[in-house]
Design a protein around this motif. Sequence first.
Motif, PDB file in Angstrom:
ATOM      1  N   CYS A   1       0.815  -1.210   0.000  1.00  0.00           N
ATOM      2  CA  CYS A   1       0.000   0.000   0.000  1.00  0.00           C
ATOM      3  C   CYS A   1       0.849   1.262   0.000  1.00  0.00           C
ATOM      4  N   THR A   2       2.147   1.133   0.166  1.00  0.00           N
ATOM      5  CA  THR A   2       3.024   2.288   0.188  1.00  0.00           C
ATOM      6  C   THR A   2       3.253   2.768  -1.239  1.00  0.00           C
ATOM      7  N   THR A   3       3.071   4.067  -1.441  1.00  0.00           N
ATOM      8  CA  THR A   3       3.297   4.644  -2.751  1.00  0.00           C
ATOM      9  C   THR A   3       4.682   5.259  -2.769  1.00  0.00           C
ATOM     10  N   ASN A   4       5.528   4.811  -3.668  1.00  0.00           N
ATOM     11  CA  ASN A   4       6.854   5.380  -3.803  1.00  0.00           C
ATOM     12  C   ASN A   4       6.801   6.498  -4.824  1.00  0.00           C
ATOM     13  N   VAL A   5       7.406   7.635  -4.480  1.00  0.00           N
ATOM     14  CA  VAL A   5       7.486   8.765  -5.383  1.00  0.00           C
ATOM     15  C   VAL A   5       8.867   8.743  -6.016  1.00  0.00           C
ATOM     16  N   SER A   6       8.916   8.815  -7.336  1.00  0.00           N
ATOM     17  CA  SER A   6      10.199   8.845  -8.033  1.00  0.00           C
ATOM     18  C   SER A   6      10.519  10.278  -8.449  1.00  0.00           C
ATOM     19  N   SER A   7      11.760  10.514  -8.807  1.00  0.00           N
ATOM     20  CA  SER A   7      12.155  11.846  -9.263  1.00  0.00           C
ATOM     21  C   SER A   7      11.413  12.209 -10.554  1.00  0.00           C
ATOM     22  N   GLU A   8      11.044  11.230 -11.364  1.00  0.00           N
ATOM     23  CA  GLU A   8      10.265  11.472 -12.576  1.00  0.00           C
ATOM     24  C   GLU A   8       8.865  12.001 -12.256  1.00  0.00           C
ATOM     25  N   ASP A   9       8.305  11.562 -11.115  1.00  0.00           N
ATOM     26  CA  ASP A   9       6.958  11.993 -10.717  1.00  0.00           C
ATOM     27  C   ASP A   9       6.905  13.476 -10.374  1.00  0.00           C
ATOM     28  N   LEU A  10       8.026  14.044  -9.956  1.00  0.00           N
ATOM     29  CA  LEU A  10       8.038  15.421  -9.464  1.00  0.00           C
ATOM     30  C   LEU A  10       7.550  16.421 -10.503  1.00  0.00           C
ATOM     31  N   LYS A  11       7.791  16.165 -11.777  1.00  0.00           N
ATOM     32  CA  LYS A  11       7.343  17.095 -12.828  1.00  0.00           C
ATOM     33  C   LYS A  11       5.823  17.264 -12.829  1.00  0.00           C
TER      34      LYS A  11
ATOM     35  N   VAL B   1      12.856   9.453   0.397  1.00  0.00           N
ATOM     36  CA  VAL B   1      11.551  10.118   0.500  1.00  0.00           C
ATOM     37  C   VAL B   1      11.742  11.578   0.112  1.00  0.00           C
ATOM     38  N   PHE B   2      10.937  12.070  -0.831  1.00  0.00           N
ATOM     39  CA  PHE B   2      11.044  13.457  -1.261  1.00  0.00           C
ATOM     40  C   PHE B   2      10.260  14.365  -0.316  1.00  0.00           C
ATOM     41  N   GLU B   3      10.851  15.545  -0.042  1.00  0.00           N
ATOM     42  CA  GLU B   3      10.241  16.503   0.877  1.00  0.00           C
ATOM     43  C   GLU B   3      10.317  17.908   0.282  1.00  0.00           C
ATOM     44  N   PHE B   4       9.246  18.680   0.481  1.00  0.00           N
ATOM     45  CA  PHE B   4       9.284  20.113   0.229  1.00  0.00           C
ATOM     46  C   PHE B   4       9.988  20.736   1.430  1.00  0.00           C
TER      47      PHE B   4
ATOM     48  N   GLU C   1      10.513  28.089   9.137  1.00  0.00           N
ATOM     49  CA  GLU C   1      11.114  27.052   8.312  1.00  0.00           C
ATOM     50  C   GLU C   1      10.328  25.775   8.567  1.00  0.00           C
ATOM     51  N   TRP C   2       9.929  25.068   7.507  1.00  0.00           N
ATOM     52  CA  TRP C   2       9.160  23.840   7.686  1.00  0.00           C
ATOM     53  C   TRP C   2       9.345  22.934   6.483  1.00  0.00           C
ATOM     54  N   LYS C   3       8.878  21.712   6.629  1.00  0.00           N
ATOM     55  CA  LYS C   3       8.969  20.752   5.530  1.00  0.00           C
ATOM     56  C   LYS C   3       7.694  19.932   5.469  1.00  0.00           C
ATOM     57  N   GLU C   4       7.448  19.367   4.299  1.00  0.00           N
ATOM     58  CA  GLU C   4       6.326  18.474   4.061  1.00  0.00           C
ATOM     59  C   GLU C   4       6.827  17.263   3.291  1.00  0.00           C
ATOM     60  N   GLU C   5       6.451  16.080   3.743  1.00  0.00           N
ATOM     61  CA  GLU C   5       6.829  14.854   3.052  1.00  0.00           C
ATOM     62  C   GLU C   5       5.843  14.593   1.926  1.00  0.00           C
ATOM     63  N   ILE C   6       6.375  14.350   0.748  1.00  0.00           N
ATOM     64  CA  ILE C   6       5.516  14.050  -0.404  1.00  0.00           C
ATOM     65  C   ILE C   6       5.146  12.577  -0.331  1.00  0.00           C
ATOM     66  N   LYS C   7       3.874  12.299  -0.134  1.00  0.00           N
ATOM     67  CA  LYS C   7       3.398  10.918   0.022  1.00  0.00           C
ATOM     68  C   LYS C   7       3.078  10.251  -1.309  1.00  0.00           C
ATOM     69  N   SER C   8       2.481  11.007  -2.225  1.00  0.00           N
ATOM     70  CA  SER C   8       2.117  10.443  -3.525  1.00  0.00           C
ATOM     71  C   SER C   8       1.989  11.563  -4.542  1.00  0.00           C
ATOM     72  N   ILE C   9       2.230  11.204  -5.807  1.00  0.00           N
ATOM     73  CA  ILE C   9       2.055  12.144  -6.921  1.00  0.00           C
ATOM     74  C   ILE C   9       1.562  11.351  -8.122  1.00  0.00           C
TER      75      ILE C   9
ATOM     76  N   THR D   1      -0.635  12.437 -12.130  1.00  0.00           N
ATOM     77  CA  THR D   1      -0.937  13.597 -12.973  1.00  0.00           C
ATOM     78  C   THR D   1      -2.124  14.386 -12.438  1.00  0.00           C
ATOM     79  N   ASP D   2      -3.011  13.735 -11.674  1.00  0.00           N
ATOM     80  CA  ASP D   2      -4.229  14.400 -11.213  1.00  0.00           C
ATOM     81  C   ASP D   2      -4.326  14.597  -9.702  1.00  0.00           C
ATOM     82  N   ASN D   3      -3.407  14.026  -8.921  1.00  0.00           N
ATOM     83  CA  ASN D   3      -3.476  14.115  -7.460  1.00  0.00           C
ATOM     84  C   ASN D   3      -2.087  14.124  -6.853  1.00  0.00           C
ATOM     85  N   PHE D   4      -1.973  14.735  -5.672  1.00  0.00           N
ATOM     86  CA  PHE D   4      -0.778  14.557  -4.867  1.00  0.00           C
ATOM     87  C   PHE D   4      -1.146  14.782  -3.417  1.00  0.00           C
ATOM     88  N   SER D   5      -0.317  14.259  -2.518  1.00  0.00           N
ATOM     89  CA  SER D   5      -0.556  14.450  -1.088  1.00  0.00           C
ATOM     90  C   SER D   5       0.766  14.644  -0.377  1.00  0.00           C
ATOM     91  N   VAL D   6       0.698  15.418   0.709  1.00  0.00           N
ATOM     92  CA  VAL D   6       1.858  15.699   1.547  1.00  0.00           C
ATOM     93  C   VAL D   6       1.451  15.567   3.000  1.00  0.00           C
TER      94      VAL D   6
END
Length: 139
Positions: free
Chosen positions: A16-26, A93-96, A104-112, A114-119
């Motif tokens: 159930c874990t969604t991995n975010v890749s560097s390609e997803d960031l676009k 794990v990618f973080e803003f 100063e703060w950060k958010e963990e990118i959980k999923s991305i 083309t139509d949705n993302f969550s942090v």
Amino acid sequence: MKNFLCLLSCIIFFGCTTNVSSEDLKNLNGYWEIEQVTFPNGETKEFTINPTVDYIELEGLKGFRKKVQPKFDGSFTTSNDAEPFTIKSNNGVFEFHYKNKMSEWKEEIKSISTDNFSVTNQDTLTYSYKRFQPINVTE
């Protein structure tokens, strides 16, 4: 039996874990509206009408996020205020990472997608966004 349950739990958890890749960031580029907030206790708050939309522009691993107000003609009202950020990888794990004069703060990118993302932020609030679809009212 215990080993079987442990193995089954691991499969479910990692499946159930969604991995975010560097390609997803676009896919972060564009206009987004908040859809739901999930609180640490599991409760959720749904957002059906949003007077503001987040605009995200990302180039490489640097970008900015700003609030805009959609208008009925498909354009946006905006200010010059923008929150710059960088995206960093922390153990895969990618973080803003945001930083301004006051905070100063950060958010963990959980999923991305083309139509949705969550942090998830440092207060363990999870924000789910959907791609903004403008309402164009023409005469």
